[in-house]
Design an enzyme around this catalytic site. Structure first.
Site, PDB file in Angstrom:
ATOM      1  N   SER A 387       0.831  -1.204   0.000  1.00 17.12           N
ATOM      2  CA  SER A 387       0.000   0.000   0.000  1.00 17.12           C
ATOM      3  C   SER A 387       0.859   1.246   0.000  1.00 17.12           C
ATOM      4  O   SER A 387       2.008   1.239   0.442  1.00 17.12           O
ATOM      5  CB  SER A 387      -0.915   0.023   1.229  1.00 17.12           C
ATOM      6  OG  SER A 387      -0.243   0.558   2.364  1.00 17.12           O
ATOM      7  N   ASP A 388       0.316   2.339  -0.492  1.00 22.33           N
ATOM      8  CA  ASP A 388       0.959   3.631  -0.329  1.00 22.33           C
ATOM      9  C   ASP A 388       0.852   4.014   1.148  1.00 22.33           C
ATOM     10  O   ASP A 388       0.190   3.345   1.944  1.00 22.33           O
ATOM     11  CB  ASP A 388       0.289   4.678  -1.226  1.00 22.33           C
ATOM     12  CG  ASP A 388       1.255   5.767  -1.660  1.00 22.33           C
ATOM     13  OD1 ASP A 388       2.213   6.047  -0.920  1.00 22.33           O
ATOM     14  OD2 ASP A 388       1.053   6.353  -2.742  1.00 22.33           O
ATOM     15  N   THR A 389       1.499   5.108   1.535  1.00 20.51           N
ATOM     16  CA  THR A 389       1.576   5.462   2.949  1.00 20.51           C
ATOM     17  C   THR A 389       0.246   6.008   3.468  1.00 20.51           C
ATOM     18  O   THR A 389      -0.185   7.091   3.067  1.00 20.51           O
ATOM     19  CB  THR A 389       2.685   6.498   3.187  1.00 20.51           C
ATOM     20  OG1 THR A 389       3.937   5.923   2.797  1.00 20.51           O
ATOM     21  CG2 THR A 389       2.751   6.912   4.649  1.00 20.51           C
ATOM     22  N   GLY A 390      -0.414   5.224   4.330  1.00 18.59           N
ATOM     23  CA  GLY A 390      -1.537   5.751   5.075  1.00 18.59           C
ATOM     24  C   GLY A 390      -2.948   5.525   4.591  1.00 18.59           C
ATOM     25  O   GLY A 390      -3.841   6.244   5.046  1.00 18.59           O
ATOM     26  N   PRO A 391      -3.255   4.557   3.729  1.00 16.24           N
ATOM     27  CA  PRO A 391      -4.662   4.390   3.348  1.00 16.24           C
ATOM     28  C   PRO A 391      -5.529   3.886   4.491  1.00 16.24           C
ATOM     29  O   PRO A 391      -6.747   4.085   4.471  1.00 16.24           O
ATOM     30  CB  PRO A 391      -4.599   3.367   2.210  1.00 16.24           C
ATOM     31  CG  PRO A 391      -3.362   2.585   2.477  1.00 16.24           C
ATOM     32  CD  PRO A 391      -2.393   3.575   3.044  1.00 16.24           C
TER      33      PRO A 391
END
Length: 682
Positions: A387-391
């Site tokens: 995942s990208d940072t913070g979903p």
């Protein structure tokens, strides 16, 4: 105005260090038996060979046996891990070096090779600046992260001297080696080898000792795919020398909306060009398969973030919708397919969600139909979904009403294997205890993550040589090839006449006023440059445009940084991106002007230039380059060969009317001033 020698330019502007190989280093896989790097674990002997006793049980276990396959070793180690160790293994978060402030204000002390033992916890979304549903620990103190949270995946955003980075990496690996199973860490980074405008955490690292190549758009402008492979191989050698083994890069997104604030990190608007670039990049960093000298890449942002509504970015709720008015969703998959075929180790889904398609309006990290149906099944990707940072904590678009444990559950079921963001696994552990049916998904994720580590050779030798790091990073052979790339990245767009002669190359003896215009919050944006004593360009540099035969102006438009976004409309005209058009016109009012534009976006330059303007007979495009490269082109020392990686709109109004998923070359007639693929030579 200020006058400085050219040696100051890279520091004074914005330039950052975000077949044949430059060093001749072989890309063959590691020899057998491998080197065993260790600090505290003992060695075992079996069948006349040495092995690391990682769990200190005086027995050679399958995961310690380098003769076995990565698959066998991963299965064995997976069965030895506790739930707590698995939960920590599913997280990747920012790690900080000694005196490294991370996302906070700096303390002024130089970054050193020790650990930063402070936790960074925020109750506010660092991007949107809105309250979070629960406090988020974006970075844990290093010892706590490894020993209590069982973290083994980290993102390093700091920069320091190569030897300091290498020493820090060794310290981290030594700490990991001391733990129960001796599992090594893997350290990721965003790009470190490019000249860029928007330097920020999560985009690129900034000025450093790493060799500075053109920006990603500049690499695409070269149209020299062999040199792109050389770039990736050279960067690979620099990264591995300091202990960086995972790249949060590169962007396979298509820059189809000219307003998008992440255009600078792409390879342009054309899916086939982006696909060719991704192939060479992946093969250069990883080789034909992951091996002990690879950097494992995380290709992003699946399935493409360029078709952004209004050009806004999904780090923010006002940019969460991807729109496809031209019906071009499938085009966005082409560069990802190329990266997958080349073997990219991981894929990063973006925060956004699709609208007007057959897929649910859920952020891609939660979107099973996209991650499983498209990425796994249609494209055949079998690697890590990161995942990208913070979903989970910050950008839960489409699942805002779910609790954090419910978000983890939805994302795991969708197919995410590694969660970027928090360093604290407490809520993930709560999820796993509440939903025991997630155990197969967790085990599948840990298995995939272990495979990457084994294939990279980290279990055998995660340590690096600080002296070799100093010798490798920024070595002359790499800088020479980067210099070639800078010259190839510059695009000559127009070359009219001055007094019956071609405007470029500049004739010997021409008096030249050469200045850059870089928007600045304080101080004069105009900097006049003079060469140092070793320069040998056959022109005379002057400090006043009135004394010049030719004015050369290099404009570096700069709008709001991505992380300064406030949801207000985005524009691509020069005056909306820091350029005082009246002031620039005054500088070029009396003399024929060579105009250079640094295109971090497809800027509309109609406030200054229209085709056939006799006052501006020559126009060139740059994409993050050096003044030396510019002057070699202007004086004819190097023939221009670059080609535009995107179409530039004739006006901001044209950009506002463009279909967000359609490349400029497929827009209606009259859309573009400079066309995709344009580029002149002598």
């Amino acid at each position: 105005m200020h006058t400085y020698p050219f040696t100051i330019l890279l520091l004074g502007l914005l330039l950052s260090a975000c077949g044949r190989t430059p060093s001749g280093e072989s890309m063959d896989t590691a020899a057998t038996p491998p080197t065993l790097g260790h600090r505290s674990v003992p060695l075992l002997t079996a069948d006349g060979q040495s092995f690391k006793d990682l769990n200190r049980n005086d027995s050679l276990d399958p995961y310690e046996d380098w003769r076995l396959s990565a698959e066998e070793r991963s299965r064995d180690l997976l069965g030895r891990m506790t739930r707590e160790e698995k939960a920590g293994f599913l997280l990747i978060s920012t790690t900080r070096m000694e005196n490294d402030a991370g996302f906070g204000p700096g303390g002024g002390e130089p970054i050193a090779s020790g650990f930063n033992e402070e936790d960074q916890v925020s109750e506010t979304n660092i991007f949107t600046r809105k309250p979070l549903d629960a406090p988020m620990m974006s970075s844990a103190g290093t010892t706590r992260a490894v020993t209590e949270f069982h973290g083994r995946h980290f993102i390093l955003r700091a920069t320091a001297a190569p030897a300091i980075l290498a020493e820090w990496s060794n310290n981290l690996q030594a700490l990991c080696e001391q733990q129960r199973l001796g599992i090594p860490a893997i350290v990721a980074s965003n790009p470190r080898n490019h000249i860029a405008v928007d330097v920020a955490a999560g985009l690129n690292v900034g000025t450093s000792a790493f060799t500075a190549w053109p920006g990603e758009l500049g690499l695409a402008a070269m149209r020299d795919f062999e040199l792109v492979r050389e770039f990736a191989d050279a960067a690979r050698q620099e990264w591995t020398a300091v202990g960086l083994r995972k790249g949060y890069m590169y962007m396979a997104d298509l820059a189809t909306d000219p307003r998008w604030q992440r255009t600078e990190g792409t390879f342009g608007e054309d899916p086939e060009l982006a696909a060719r670039m991704m192939r060479e990049i992946v093969l250069g960093f990883q080789g034909e398969a992951l091996h002990p000298r690879s950097v494992a890449l995380t290709t992003k942002h699946f399935p493409g973030g360029g078709a952004a509504e209004g050009g806004q970015d999904p780090h923010f709720d006002w940019g969460k919708r991807m729109v496809f008015p031209g019906g071009r969703f499938e085009d966005n998959l082409i560069p990802f397919r190329a990266a997958i075929e080349a073997g990219t180790s991981a894929i990063m889904p973006y925060y956004s969600y699709p609208t007007g398609t057959e897929y649910p309006e859920l952020a891609y990290a939660y979107n099973r139909e996209v991650l499983q149906g498209v990425l796994r099944e249609r494209l055949g990707f079998d690697g890590i979904i990161n995942s990208d940072t913070g979903p989970i904590e910050m950008m839960p678009w489409g699942v805002e009403e779910l609790s954090i444990p419910e978000r983890y559950k939805t994302a795991l079921e969708a197919g995410v294997n590694l969660f970027s963001g928090t360093a604290d696994p407490t809520l993930l552990l709560e999820t796993l205890r509440t939903y025991p049916e997630l155990e197969p998904a967790v085990d599948d994720s840990v298995y995939r993550l272990l495979l990457e580590k084994f294939r990279l050779g980290l279990f055998e030798d995660p340590y690096v040589d600080p002296a070799a790091a100093t010798a490798t990073v920024g070595k002359d052979a790499f800088r020479e090839r980067a210099a070639e790339a800078h010259r190839k990245s510059i695009v000559l767009l127009r070359n009219g006449e001055v007094a019956g002669e071609a405007a470029l190359p500049l004739a010997a003896g021409t008096k030249v006023y050469f200045a850059t215009y870089l928007p600045s919050r304080e101080g004069d944006p105009v900097t006049v440059y003079r060469p140092d004593a070793t320069a040998d360009w056959p022109v005379e540099f002057v400090d006043d445009p009135a004394a010049a035969d030719r004015v050369v102006l290099w404009l570096l438009p700069r709008g709001k940084s991505l992380f300064q976004s406030d949801g207000s409309p985005l524009h691509v005209n020069l005056s909306a991106n820091g350029i005082d058009v009246a002031a620039v016109k005054a500088l070029m009012a009396d003399k024929p002007t060579v105009l250079l534009i640094n295109y971090s976006n497809p800027w509309a330059i109609d406030e200054l230039y229209t085709d056939g303007d006799p006052q501006i007979p020559a126009v060139l495009a740059t994409f993050g380059t050096t003044p030396e490269a510019v002057l070699d082109i202007l004086t004819g020392a190097y023939a221009p060969s670059g080609k535009l990686p995107f179409t530039t709109p004739v006006s901001d109004a044209a950009a506002q009317a463009q279909l967000s998923d359609v490349p400029g070359y497929d827009e209606e007639a009259g859309y573009g001033l400079f066309k995709f693929g344009e580029g002149l030579s002598w």
